[in-house]
Design a protein around this motif. Structure first.
Motif, mmCIF file in Angstrom:
data_model
loop_
_atom_site.group_PDB
_atom_site.id
_atom_site.type_symbol
_atom_site.label_atom_id
_atom_site.label_comp_id
_atom_site.label_asym_id
_atom_site.label_seq_id
_atom_site.Cartn_x
_atom_site.Cartn_y
_atom_site.Cartn_z
ATOM 1 N N THR A 58 0.844 -1.191 0.000
ATOM 2 C CA THR A 58 0.000 0.000 0.000
ATOM 3 C C THR A 58 0.880 1.243 0.000
ATOM 4 O O THR A 58 1.880 1.281 0.726
ATOM 5 C CB THR A 58 -0.910 0.025 1.243
ATOM 6 O OG1 THR A 58 -1.660 -1.194 1.292
ATOM 7 C CG2 THR A 58 -1.866 1.199 1.205
ATOM 8 N N ASP A 62 -0.822 6.875 1.773
ATOM 9 C CA ASP A 62 -2.211 6.492 2.034
ATOM 10 C C ASP A 62 -2.339 5.706 3.337
ATOM 11 O O ASP A 62 -3.303 5.890 4.087
ATOM 12 C CB ASP A 62 -2.740 5.650 0.866
ATOM 13 C CG ASP A 62 -4.152 5.147 1.112
ATOM 14 O OD1 ASP A 62 -5.040 5.986 1.344
ATOM 15 O OD2 ASP A 62 -4.358 3.915 1.096
ATOM 16 N N PHE A 63 -1.343 4.868 3.609
ATOM 17 C CA PHE A 63 -1.438 3.975 4.769
ATOM 18 C C PHE A 63 -1.042 4.645 6.081
ATOM 19 O O PHE A 63 -1.688 4.437 7.102
ATOM 20 C CB PHE A 63 -0.561 2.742 4.547
ATOM 21 C CG PHE A 63 -0.609 1.754 5.676
ATOM 22 C CD1 PHE A 63 -1.708 0.915 5.837
ATOM 23 C CD2 PHE A 63 0.423 1.674 6.596
ATOM 24 C CE1 PHE A 63 -1.766 0.007 6.879
ATOM 25 C CE2 PHE A 63 0.375 0.768 7.646
ATOM 26 C CZ PHE A 63 -0.719 -0.061 7.798
ATOM 27 N N TYR A 66 -3.708 6.724 7.830
ATOM 28 C CA TYR A 66 -4.736 5.789 8.311
ATOM 29 C C TYR A 66 -4.291 5.132 9.615
ATOM 30 O O TYR A 66 -5.059 5.055 10.585
ATOM 31 C CB TYR A 66 -4.980 4.732 7.230
ATOM 32 C CG TYR A 66 -5.945 3.630 7.605
ATOM 33 C CD1 TYR A 66 -7.311 3.775 7.393
ATOM 34 C CD2 TYR A 66 -5.482 2.435 8.154
ATOM 35 C CE1 TYR A 66 -8.193 2.759 7.723
ATOM 36 C CE2 TYR A 66 -6.361 1.419 8.485
ATOM 37 C CZ TYR A 66 -7.709 1.588 8.272
ATOM 38 O OH TYR A 66 -8.586 0.574 8.611
ATOM 39 N N PRO A 186 -9.454 -3.157 12.800
ATOM 40 C CA PRO A 186 -8.724 -2.541 11.678
ATOM 41 C C PRO A 186 -8.003 -1.259 12.091
ATOM 42 O O PRO A 186 -8.560 -0.160 12.004
ATOM 43 C CB PRO A 186 -9.834 -2.244 10.655
ATOM 44 C CG PRO A 186 -10.966 -3.111 11.039
ATOM 45 C CD PRO A 186 -10.894 -3.239 12.533
ATOM 46 N N TRP A 189 -4.422 -2.549 9.598
ATOM 47 C CA TRP A 189 -4.871 -3.202 8.368
ATOM 48 C C TRP A 189 -6.253 -2.661 8.022
ATOM 49 O O TRP A 189 -6.957 -2.148 8.885
ATOM 50 C CB TRP A 189 -4.901 -4.721 8.509
ATOM 51 C CG TRP A 189 -5.676 -5.250 9.689
ATOM 52 C CD1 TRP A 189 -5.217 -5.443 10.944
ATOM 53 C CD2 TRP A 189 -7.059 -5.626 9.709
ATOM 54 N NE1 TRP A 189 -6.214 -5.923 11.760
ATOM 55 C CE2 TRP A 189 -7.347 -6.061 11.027
ATOM 56 C CE3 TRP A 189 -8.069 -5.668 8.755
ATOM 57 C CZ2 TRP A 189 -8.617 -6.496 11.417
ATOM 58 C CZ3 TRP A 189 -9.345 -6.107 9.114
ATOM 59 C CH2 TRP A 189 -9.591 -6.521 10.440
ATOM 60 N N LYS A 190 -6.636 -2.738 6.766
ATOM 61 C CA LYS A 190 -7.894 -2.169 6.299
ATOM 62 C C LYS A 190 -8.970 -3.241 6.137
ATOM 63 O O LYS A 190 -8.659 -4.388 5.795
ATOM 64 C CB LYS A 190 -7.682 -1.422 4.981
ATOM 65 C CG LYS A 190 -6.798 -0.202 5.127
ATOM 66 C CD LYS A 190 -6.812 0.638 3.862
ATOM 67 C CE LYS A 190 -6.029 1.914 4.069
ATOM 68 N NZ LYS A 190 -6.089 2.806 2.884
ATOM 69 N N GLU A 192 -10.989 -3.865 3.875
ATOM 70 C CA GLU A 192 -11.105 -4.452 2.541
ATOM 71 C C GLU A 192 -10.309 -5.745 2.397
ATOM 72 O O GLU A 192 -10.606 -6.583 1.537
ATOM 73 C CB GLU A 192 -10.614 -3.464 1.482
ATOM 74 C CG GLU A 192 -11.367 -2.147 1.448
ATOM 75 C CD GLU A 192 -10.832 -1.147 2.457
ATOM 76 O OE1 GLU A 192 -9.655 -0.744 2.369
ATOM 77 O OE2 GLU A 192 -11.613 -0.792 3.357
ATOM 78 N N GLU A 211 -13.838 4.515 13.572
ATOM 79 C CA GLU A 211 -14.131 4.995 12.222
ATOM 80 C C GLU A 211 -14.842 6.340 12.214
ATOM 81 O O GLU A 211 -14.623 7.153 11.305
ATOM 82 C CB GLU A 211 -14.961 3.956 11.472
ATOM 83 C CG GLU A 211 -14.998 4.153 9.967
ATOM 84 C CD GLU A 211 -13.636 4.018 9.301
ATOM 85 O OE1 GLU A 211 -13.514 4.465 8.152
ATOM 86 O OE2 GLU A 211 -12.701 3.495 9.929
#
Length: 256
Positions: A58, A62-63, A66, A186, A189-190, A192, A211
């Motif tokens: 990833t 972006d990661f 998050y 999560p 880790w995501k 998805e 979230e």
């Protein structure tokens, strides 16, 4: 119960001072004080961000944001669980010597955790500056989300504090359980990645609480499922905390 909560809230100068004193005592004679937590959190975010962005293939821009926000909110929530066991037993000297509303100790604990969260939150701004990200006005939705996280943490803290005053093994059980919850939530880790096994996050209350704060701070809106789950969690927590506090409030002084 209501009188205890309102009387405790009216004593805000006391619990603000007590909560601040808890932080000062914990880091007494330390050069950085509570910013040691910020430094260790920053190192963890950078180290795990680099590692897991490679493992999950990833992009790091972006990661890492998050992961950063997820760890910040998780640390706040986990502190309510892991430190809830000493909510009343740790205030034994106060409870036995002076008559105060028991909610004062809840407010005191919540305030000190919120201050530490604010210290750690500077890491988020550092990540935004480094990656030149800007979530826009959507980030304001994180404020009501954070308030809901703190509300749920406070009532959970109250329940754990009461039960732990009666059964002293509870803190050890929770400390072990929270480590398992950390890995199935999560954070690094995501969702998805689960593909068809999304029930692992759908029925994880910690995921929904994280979230509603994380998504706005990353420039996204939480889903209605997240808000509906948090609303249900809040109602259940308030009902349980109200019942436990009303039923066992008078016994706390004897248990500690």
């Amino acid at each position: 119960m209501v009188q205890d909560l309102t009387n405790g809230l009216a004593l805000w100068p006391l619990w603000v001072r007590l909560g601040w004193n808890d932080i000062l005592q914990r880091y007494r004679r330390s050069m950085l004080g509570p910013f040691w937590l910020t430094a260790s959190m920053a190192i963890m975010v950078v180290a795990l961000g680099i590692l897991y962005s490679e493992l999950f293939n990833t992009p790091i821009h972006d990661f890492l944001p998050y992961l950063c926000v997820g760890l910040l909110v998780w640390t706040l929530m986990a502190s309510f669980v892991t430190e809830g066991g000493t909510l009343f037993t740790g205030a034994e000297s106060y409870i036995k010597q002076i008559r105060l509303p028991y909610s004062v100790y809840v407010y005191r604990s919540t305030w000190s955790k919120f201050v530490i969260f604010l210290h750690n939150f500077v890491i988020y701004f550092g990540v935004l500056l480094y990656f030149q990200l800007w979530p826009g006005l959507t980030a304001l939705w994180a404020i009501p989300g954070l308030l809901l996280v703190i509300l749920n943490g406070s009532v959970l803290n109250l329940c754990i504090g009461i039960v732990s005053a009666r059964f002293r093994d509870i803190p050890q059980v929770l400390n072990s359980a929270i480590q398992i919850v950390f890995f199935i939530t999560p954070i690094f880790w995501k969702p998805e990645l689960l593909k068809s096994r999304t029930f692992i996050v759908d029925f994880n209350p910690f995921f929904h609480l994280i979230e509603i704060v994380r998504a706005p701070l990353l420039g996204n809106m939480p889903t209605m499922k997240n808000y509906a789950a948090v609303l249900l969690i809040t109602i259940v927590n308030l009902a349980i905390a109200g019942a436990v506090f009303s039923r066992f409030r008078a016994r706390i002084a004897y248990w500690v």
